[in-house]
Write a protein that holds these residues in place. Structure first.
Motif, PDB file in Angstrom:
ATOM      1  N   UNK B  26       0.819  -1.218   0.000  1.00  8.70           N
ATOM      2  CA  UNK B  26       0.000   0.000   0.000  1.00  8.70           C
ATOM      3  C   UNK B  26       0.856   1.273   0.000  1.00  8.70           C
ATOM      4  N   UNK B  27       2.098   1.142  -0.381  1.00  9.52           N
ATOM      5  CA  UNK B  27       3.006   2.295  -0.365  1.00  9.52           C
ATOM      6  C   UNK B  27       2.506   3.377  -1.320  1.00  9.52           C
ATOM      7  N   UNK B  28       2.633   4.623  -0.900  1.00  7.89           N
ATOM      8  CA  UNK B  28       2.236   5.759  -1.744  1.00  7.89           C
ATOM      9  C   UNK B  28       3.425   6.256  -2.547  1.00  7.89           C
ATOM     10  N   UNK B  29       3.107   7.062  -3.565  1.00 11.07           N
ATOM     11  CA  UNK B  29       4.148   7.505  -4.473  1.00 11.07           C
ATOM     12  C   UNK B  29       5.246   8.334  -3.842  1.00 11.07           C
ATOM     13  N   UNK B  30       4.926   9.025  -2.756  1.00 16.87           N
ATOM     14  CA  UNK B  30       5.920   9.888  -2.124  1.00 16.87           C
ATOM     15  C   UNK B  30       6.536   9.252  -0.885  1.00 16.87           C
ATOM     16  N   UNK B  31       6.293   7.988  -0.669  1.00 17.10           N
ATOM     17  CA  UNK B  31       6.842   7.299   0.509  1.00 17.10           C
ATOM     18  C   UNK B  31       8.108   6.537   0.160  1.00 17.10           C
ATOM     19  N   UNK B  32       9.070   6.638   1.047  1.00 18.17           N
ATOM     20  CA  UNK B  32      10.337   5.956   0.911  1.00 18.17           C
ATOM     21  C   UNK B  32      10.326   4.674   1.744  1.00 18.17           C
ATOM     22  N   UNK B  33      11.236   3.778   1.411  1.00 15.28           N
ATOM     23  CA  UNK B  33      11.458   2.569   2.204  1.00 15.28           C
ATOM     24  C   UNK B  33      12.735   2.782   3.019  1.00 15.28           C
ATOM     25  N   UNK B  34      12.601   2.684   4.324  1.00 14.14           N
ATOM     26  CA  UNK B  34      13.735   2.819   5.236  1.00 14.14           C
ATOM     27  C   UNK B  34      14.013   1.477   5.916  1.00 14.14           C
ATOM     28  N   UNK B  35      15.276   1.247   6.195  1.00  9.52           N
ATOM     29  CA  UNK B  35      15.651   0.092   7.000  1.00  9.52           C
ATOM     30  C   UNK B  35      16.497   0.570   8.185  1.00  9.52           C
ATOM     31  N   UNK B  36      16.102   0.100   9.354  1.00 10.52           N
ATOM     32  CA  UNK B  36      16.866   0.303  10.580  1.00 10.52           C
ATOM     33  C   UNK B  36      17.120  -1.080  11.189  1.00 10.52           C
ATOM     34  N   UNK B  37      18.112  -1.166  12.030  1.00 12.12           N
ATOM     35  CA  UNK B  37      18.314  -2.394  12.774  1.00 12.12           C
ATOM     36  C   UNK B  37      18.585  -2.068  14.235  1.00 12.12           C
ATOM     37  N   UNK B  38      18.309  -3.039  15.084  1.00 18.83           N
ATOM     38  CA  UNK B  38      18.527  -2.869  16.507  1.00 18.83           C
ATOM     39  C   UNK B  38      19.268  -4.090  17.030  1.00 18.83           C
ATOM     40  N   UNK B  39      20.520  -3.843  17.367  1.00 16.66           N
ATOM     41  CA  UNK B  39      21.318  -4.880  18.001  1.00 16.66           C
ATOM     42  C   UNK B  39      20.922  -4.928  19.471  1.00 16.66           C
ATOM     43  N   UNK B  40      20.968  -6.116  20.040  1.00 23.73           N
ATOM     44  CA  UNK B  40      20.496  -6.322  21.400  1.00 23.73           C
ATOM     45  C   UNK B  40      21.039  -5.278  22.369  1.00 23.73           C
ATOM     46  N   UNK B  41      20.104  -4.688  23.121  1.00 18.26           N
ATOM     47  CA  UNK B  41      20.438  -3.725  24.184  1.00 18.26           C
ATOM     48  C   UNK B  41      20.985  -2.398  23.654  1.00 18.26           C
ATOM     49  N   UNK B  42      20.818  -2.145  22.370  1.00 21.63           N
ATOM     50  CA  UNK B  42      21.238  -0.860  21.818  1.00 21.63           C
ATOM     51  C   UNK B  42      20.044  -0.138  21.200  1.00 21.63           C
ATOM     52  N   UNK B  43      20.237   1.134  20.889  1.00 24.45           N
ATOM     53  CA  UNK B  43      19.214   1.870  20.177  1.00 24.45           C
ATOM     54  C   UNK B  43      19.214   1.505  18.703  1.00 24.45           C
ATOM     55  N   UNK B  44      18.096   1.717  18.027  1.00 23.67           N
ATOM     56  CA  UNK B  44      18.056   1.427  16.583  1.00 23.67           C
ATOM     57  C   UNK B  44      19.095   2.233  15.803  1.00 23.67           C
ATOM     58  N   UNK B  45      19.508   1.672  14.693  1.00 24.29           N
ATOM     59  CA  UNK B  45      20.540   2.284  13.854  1.00 24.29           C
ATOM     60  C   UNK B  45      20.065   2.304  12.413  1.00 24.29           C
ATOM     61  N   UNK B  46      20.211   3.448  11.785  1.00 24.75           N
ATOM     62  CA  UNK B  46      19.843   3.580  10.375  1.00 24.75           C
ATOM     63  C   UNK B  46      20.756   2.723   9.503  1.00 24.75           C
ATOM     64  N   UNK B  47      20.155   2.073   8.483  1.00 22.19           N
ATOM     65  CA  UNK B  47      20.969   1.305   7.539  1.00 22.19           C
ATOM     66  C   UNK B  47      20.957   1.959   6.163  1.00 22.19           C
ATOM     67  N   UNK B  48      19.775   2.152   5.607  1.00 22.80           N
ATOM     68  CA  UNK B  48      19.675   2.602   4.215  1.00 22.80           C
ATOM     69  C   UNK B  48      18.237   3.007   3.932  1.00 22.80           C
TER      70      UNK B  48
END
Lengths: 115, 111
Positions: B26-48
């Motif tokens: 259901x993605x819209x034309x102006x929406x981006x796809x983001x990926x983050x990851x969260x290693x155990x016991x850490x805050x989320x981290x941006x990937x791409x």
């Protein structure tokens, strides 16, 4: 830059006590976000600020929660009175409007335990 | 924001490519796809992140289908340190928008 700084890293308190969590965003960032993470609900947004002004606080669970950002380098999240269901990891994140990656930088989190 | 669907968990052998899928029909034309990851016991981290073209950086590659209804995050040579929860998030590219984290995919990289 040291990244987003949160304090304390761990907090254990008793039900009914006031709890204050602190966050120092990355210098120059103009957005600040507070998230909460629990096993049941995952990561959820509580509130975010732009240029020290609260923009969306719809995620704040109830009146016991309040957040302030008195200046660009400091924000607090206060819970008064605290309850056992508030036990969670609280993350602060900051970002720069128009930044090349549109990336949010997260702090290490504060693990709160309310007994 | 568009809803995303990811597998709950995946395994990958160390040194092999890890391919993490995400559906966002259901993605819209102006929406981006983001990926983050969260290693155990850490805050989320941006990937791409990306809009419609494939993207690559020092951490990973992002492949987005032509109809933009799904994407794949590729870690080309997974290491034990890549064990984490990976979140696929779809939203408008604007720092003023919060991240809507779902359940993510728990990736376990094994020796």
């Amino acid at each position: 830059d040291a990244g987003v700084i949160q304090s304390p890293r761990h907090e254990v308190t008793e039900m009914g006590q006031e709890v204050t969590l602190r966050c120092k965003p990355i210098s120059g960032h103009d957005y600040l976000f507070w998230y909460r993470q629990t096993m049941m609900r995952g990561l959820e947004l509580l509130i975010y600020f732009n240029n020290n002004v609260p923009i969306d606080d719809s995620g704040m669970p109830e009146d016991r929660f309040s957040a302030k950002m008195p200046n660009a380098s400091f924000s607090t999240l206060k819970i008064q009175p605290s309850e056992p269901r508030d036990s969670a990891v609280y993350f602060c994140a900051s970002s720069l409007a128009g930044g090349p990656l549109d990336e949010q930088f997260f702090g290490p989190g504060t693990r709160l335990t309310v007994l | 924001d568009a809803k995303t669907t990811q597998p709950t968990s995946m395994d990958c052998a160390e040194g092999r490519a890890a391919n993490l899928p995400c559906n966002h029909s259901t993605i819209s034309g102006n929406e981006y796809v983001y990926w983050y990851r969260q290693i155990h016991s850490q805050g989320p981290q941006y990937i791409i992140h990306g809009l419609k073209n494939n993207e690559t950086n020092e951490m990973a590659s992002l492949i987005i289908t032509e109809d933009r209804k799904s994407s794949t995050l590729i870690l080309p040579h997974a290491t034990l340190r890549d064990t984490a929860v990976y979140y696929c998030i779809v939203r408008v590219s604007n720092s003023g928008y919060a991240l809507n984290f779902g359940k993510g995919t728990s990736l376990l990289v094994t020796p």
